[in-house]
Design a protein around this motif. Structure first.
Motif, PDB file in Angstrom:
ATOM      1  N   ASP A   1      -9.725  -1.058   5.439  1.00 56.21           N
ATOM      2  CA  ASP A   1      -9.772  -0.607   6.838  1.00 56.21           C
ATOM      3  C   ASP A   1     -10.786  -1.481   7.577  1.00 56.21           C
ATOM      4  O   ASP A   1     -11.816  -1.847   7.018  1.00 56.21           O
ATOM      5  CB  ASP A   1     -10.198   0.863   6.899  1.00 56.21           C
ATOM      6  CG  ASP A   1      -9.889   1.528   8.233  1.00 56.21           C
ATOM      7  OD1 ASP A   1     -10.367   1.003   9.259  1.00 56.21           O
ATOM      8  OD2 ASP A   1      -9.182   2.549   8.258  1.00 56.21           O
TER       9      ASP A   1
ATOM     10  N   TYR B   1      -4.761   4.526   3.335  1.00 57.56           N
ATOM     11  CA  TYR B   1      -4.779   5.610   4.319  1.00 57.56           C
ATOM     12  C   TYR B   1      -5.330   6.871   3.663  1.00 57.56           C
ATOM     13  O   TYR B   1      -5.185   7.073   2.452  1.00 57.56           O
ATOM     14  CB  TYR B   1      -3.394   5.867   4.923  1.00 57.56           C
ATOM     15  CG  TYR B   1      -2.366   6.398   3.960  1.00 57.56           C
ATOM     16  CD1 TYR B   1      -2.150   7.772   3.811  1.00 57.56           C
ATOM     17  CD2 TYR B   1      -1.583   5.534   3.202  1.00 57.56           C
ATOM     18  CE1 TYR B   1      -1.203   8.261   2.933  1.00 57.56           C
ATOM     19  CE2 TYR B   1      -0.629   6.013   2.315  1.00 57.56           C
ATOM     20  CZ  TYR B   1      -0.449   7.377   2.184  1.00 57.56           C
ATOM     21  OH  TYR B   1       0.492   7.858   1.309  1.00 57.56           O
TER      22      TYR B   1
ATOM     23  N   GLN C   1     -11.398   8.328   8.624  1.00 55.00           N
ATOM     24  CA  GLN C   1     -10.285   7.561   9.176  1.00 55.00           C
ATOM     25  C   GLN C   1      -9.541   8.395  10.210  1.00 55.00           C
ATOM     26  O   GLN C   1      -9.346   9.601  10.033  1.00 55.00           O
ATOM     27  CB  GLN C   1      -9.341   7.148   8.052  1.00 55.00           C
ATOM     28  CG  GLN C   1      -8.413   5.988   8.367  1.00 55.00           C
ATOM     29  CD  GLN C   1      -7.637   5.557   7.133  1.00 55.00           C
ATOM     30  OE1 GLN C   1      -7.078   6.381   6.415  1.00 55.00           O
ATOM     31  NE2 GLN C   1      -7.617   4.260   6.862  1.00 55.00           N
TER      32      GLN C   1
ATOM     33  N   LEU D   1      -6.766   3.378  12.462  1.00 49.05           N
ATOM     34  CA  LEU D   1      -5.698   2.819  11.648  1.00 49.05           C
ATOM     35  C   LEU D   1      -4.800   1.899  12.463  1.00 49.05           C
ATOM     36  O   LEU D   1      -4.426   0.807  11.998  1.00 49.05           O
ATOM     37  CB  LEU D   1      -4.860   3.945  11.030  1.00 49.05           C
ATOM     38  CG  LEU D   1      -3.681   3.455  10.184  1.00 49.05           C
ATOM     39  CD1 LEU D   1      -4.155   2.904   8.850  1.00 49.05           C
ATOM     40  CD2 LEU D   1      -2.659   4.561   9.955  1.00 49.05           C
TER      41      LEU D   1
ATOM     42  N   LYS E   1      -3.449  13.149   7.420  1.00 49.99           N
ATOM     43  CA  LYS E   1      -3.162  12.126   6.418  1.00 49.99           C
ATOM     44  C   LYS E   1      -1.685  11.750   6.435  1.00 49.99           C
ATOM     45  O   LYS E   1      -1.326  10.571   6.329  1.00 49.99           O
ATOM     46  CB  LYS E   1      -3.574  12.606   5.028  1.00 49.99           C
ATOM     47  CG  LYS E   1      -3.484  11.496   3.977  1.00 49.99           C
ATOM     48  CD  LYS E   1      -3.998  11.928   2.622  1.00 49.99           C
ATOM     49  CE  LYS E   1      -3.914  10.770   1.633  1.00 49.99           C
ATOM     50  NZ  LYS E   1      -4.323  11.137   0.270  1.00 49.99           N
TER      51      LYS E   1
ATOM     52  N   LEU F   1      -1.142   9.547   9.395  1.00 40.78           N
ATOM     53  CA  LEU F   1      -1.620   8.199   9.112  1.00 40.78           C
ATOM     54  C   LEU F   1      -0.577   7.413   8.325  1.00 40.78           C
ATOM     55  O   LEU F   1      -0.303   6.242   8.612  1.00 40.78           O
ATOM     56  CB  LEU F   1      -2.939   8.259   8.333  1.00 40.78           C
ATOM     57  CG  LEU F   1      -4.161   8.784   9.087  1.00 40.78           C
ATOM     58  CD1 LEU F   1      -5.294   9.091   8.117  1.00 40.78           C
ATOM     59  CD2 LEU F   1      -4.634   7.783  10.138  1.00 40.78           C
ATOM     60  N   HIS F   2       0.010   8.078   7.340  1.00 34.67           N
ATOM     61  CA  HIS F   2       1.030   7.425   6.525  1.00 34.67           C
ATOM     62  C   HIS F   2       2.258   7.069   7.355  1.00 34.67           C
ATOM     63  O   HIS F   2       2.757   5.934   7.315  1.00 34.67           O
ATOM     64  CB  HIS F   2       1.422   8.355   5.370  1.00 34.67           C
ATOM     65  CG  HIS F   2       2.400   7.752   4.420  1.00 34.67           C
ATOM     66  ND1 HIS F   2       3.414   8.484   3.822  1.00 34.67           N
ATOM     67  CD2 HIS F   2       2.539   6.493   3.958  1.00 34.67           C
ATOM     68  CE1 HIS F   2       4.115   7.700   3.039  1.00 34.67           C
ATOM     69  NE2 HIS F   2       3.616   6.482   3.094  1.00 34.67           N
TER      70      HIS F   2
ATOM     71  N   GLY G   1       1.467   4.364   9.948  1.00 40.69           N
ATOM     72  CA  GLY G   1       1.300   3.083   9.277  1.00 40.69           C
ATOM     73  C   GLY G   1       2.621   2.477   8.859  1.00 40.69           C
ATOM     74  O   GLY G   1       2.879   1.287   9.080  1.00 40.69           O
TER      75      GLY G   1
END
Length: 454
Positions: free
Chosen positions: A176, A215, A220, A225, A269, A272-273, A276
């Motif tokens: 990151d 991630y 975060q 991100l 989370k 984020l996945h 991303g």
């Protein structure tokens, strides 16, 4: 996020293995394993596969100058570089022990240097290591050598030395670019350092550069991100590994620098996945197996598309060797018929190799049932499908019943002849493979052994 996906993610976010092997390490049967049995499987695999496809070597170089607190690898933190030469000598002694088992000249198809921080070692010592590994061996015509590196300590001399020895693949641990995340995980590298190493590697002639991103790290958030992904897209690495952070402080005490309160909650989370993955697709990357992405024309992507993808303890590869020898402290070897792991402390490793002993800690010799299940799990992880044989059916009968629920949830399609993972199911490969994990179901863990699936 779609409500149905949100519900499925919550349902399947359980602790399951990552399936770099089957059986997974907590379920290795040390009652059937002996060093003699392990060596027999190595010789058998070497005789079967070395002449045509060669073998793979993984070398674990555990030393780091600083502890990255997110890290789950076996490391030794020191700024004392006098440890380099004795350690390399020990690795070469271990390799000599394996060469004594082989019935002919080893053909080297792959070498991967992992860690730890391989670029902790000076270029001269890395040169000594690789020359020692190749002494008396033949390099396969399609050989590929790769190494992991920290952008903050990788010099032009590292890059040039390893390039001259045949290395063409470089993997940089980025994780990151957000300063607050870098601070809490104690992993510091600037954009300028990453840029400099990337540009220099390409100038020298490296043909593949991978960035590792994670991630779910502490502190975060989506903004950070997205910024990291935008920076990475401008640097345009050939491959990206986009991993889920595995929070296992009961195994890695360094992770106690932060608490669960610092981690993104499950909903964040997952966002984020998903964000991303979406950004990577927008940048032109295609998803491969689990956690991996590559640009068009990359050999890993081509292998995924033509059914040639393989997975072992080094991760996904388009090279398929039956025999993988792991050298160095805590390294894991795979003969296809068996696994063996080295001792986990540097002191014990040095002591055993100095005495001319294999530095083995534990292992597993696969049963016929293991071999059947291993093939299906590997096919699911690499091809998102698998085909049954008639003789497999008694072994997978219980697994087929467990797969009914993922089938009802739209993650897999079952037929009389096999299984296919759906597009939705690719997010849940670990859960699908767990349905076939007979050893896991026969002895459910009473404590958490694995990281969460999401």
């Amino acid at each position: 996020m779609d409500k149905s996906l949100k519900a499925l993610t919550a349902k399947y976010n359980v602790a399951v293995p990552r399936y770099t092997s089957y059986p997974t390490m907590p379920y290795w049967d040390n009652q059937t394993y002996t060093q003699v049995a392990w060596k027999e499987t190595v010789k058998l695999s070497f005789d079967e596969s070395n002449p045509a496809s060669g073998i793979s070597l993984y070398v674990h170089l555990p030393f780091c100058e600083n502890l990255c607190t997110y890290c789950g690898c076996n490391t030794r933190i020191t700024k004392n570089h006098s440890v380099e030469e004795p350690y390399i000598a020990a690795v070469l002694k271990e390799w000599a022990l394996y060469k004594d088992i082989f019935s002919g000249q080893p053909v080297i198809r792959e070498i991967h240097l992992g860690g730890g921080t391989p670029t902790f070692f000076c270029p001269e010592n890395l040169h000594r290591l690789i020359e020692g590994l190749l002494d008396g061996a033949r390099v396969h015509a399609q050989a590929e050598f790769s190494f992991e590196a920290h952008p903050a300590n990788t010099t032009p001399a590292h890059l040039q030395t390893l390039y001259n020895l045949g290395f063409r693949r470089l993997s940089l641990g980025i994780q990151d670019f957000d300063p607050k995340v870098q601070f809490i995980i104690n992993r510091h590298q600037t954009f300028e350092q990453v840029l400099e190493v990337t540009v220099e590697a390409r100038r020298i002639g490296y043909t593949s550069i991978n960035y590792d991103l994670i991630y779910g790290l502490p502190l975060q958030n989506l903004e950070g991100l997205i910024n990291t992904m935008n920076i990475v897209s401008n640097l345009n690495p050939d491959r990206i590994a986009f991993y889920s952070y595995a929070h296992v402080p009961w195994i890695k005490p360094g992770q106690r620098r932060f608490t669960e309160a610092d981690l993104p909650d499950p909903e964040l989370k997952v966002k984020l996945h998903e964000v991303g993955r979406s950004l990577l697709r927008n940048y032109g990357y295609r998803e491969i197996g689990m956690d991996h992405f590559a640009l068009a024309g990359d050999e890993l992507l081509e292998a995924a598309q033509n059914g040639g993808l393989h997975r072992n303890f080094m991760g996904y590869t388009h090279q398929h060797t039956q025999l993988l020898i792991g050298l160095g402290v805590s390294s894991i070897s795979d003969s296809w018929y068996g696994f063996a792991q080295n001792v986990k402390t540097v002191e014990e490793y040095l002591e055993k190799t100095s005495a001319g002993e294999f530095p083995l800690l534990k292992g597993h010799v696969l049963s016929e049932e293991d071999l059947i299940l291993r093939r299906h799990i590997l096919d699911i992880m690499c091809k998102s499908e698998t085909r049954w044989k008639l003789r497999d059916l008694p072994v997978i009968a219980a697994a087929l019943e467990r797969l009914r629920e993922p089938e009802a949830d739209g993650l897999v399609e079952l037929s009389a002849g096999g299984l296919r993972v759906t597009t939705l199911g690719t997010r849940f490969l670990r859960n699908i493979c767990a349905c076939l994990d007979a050893r896991l179901w026969a002895a459910q863990p009473t404590t958490q052994l694995f990281s969460m699936a999401v």
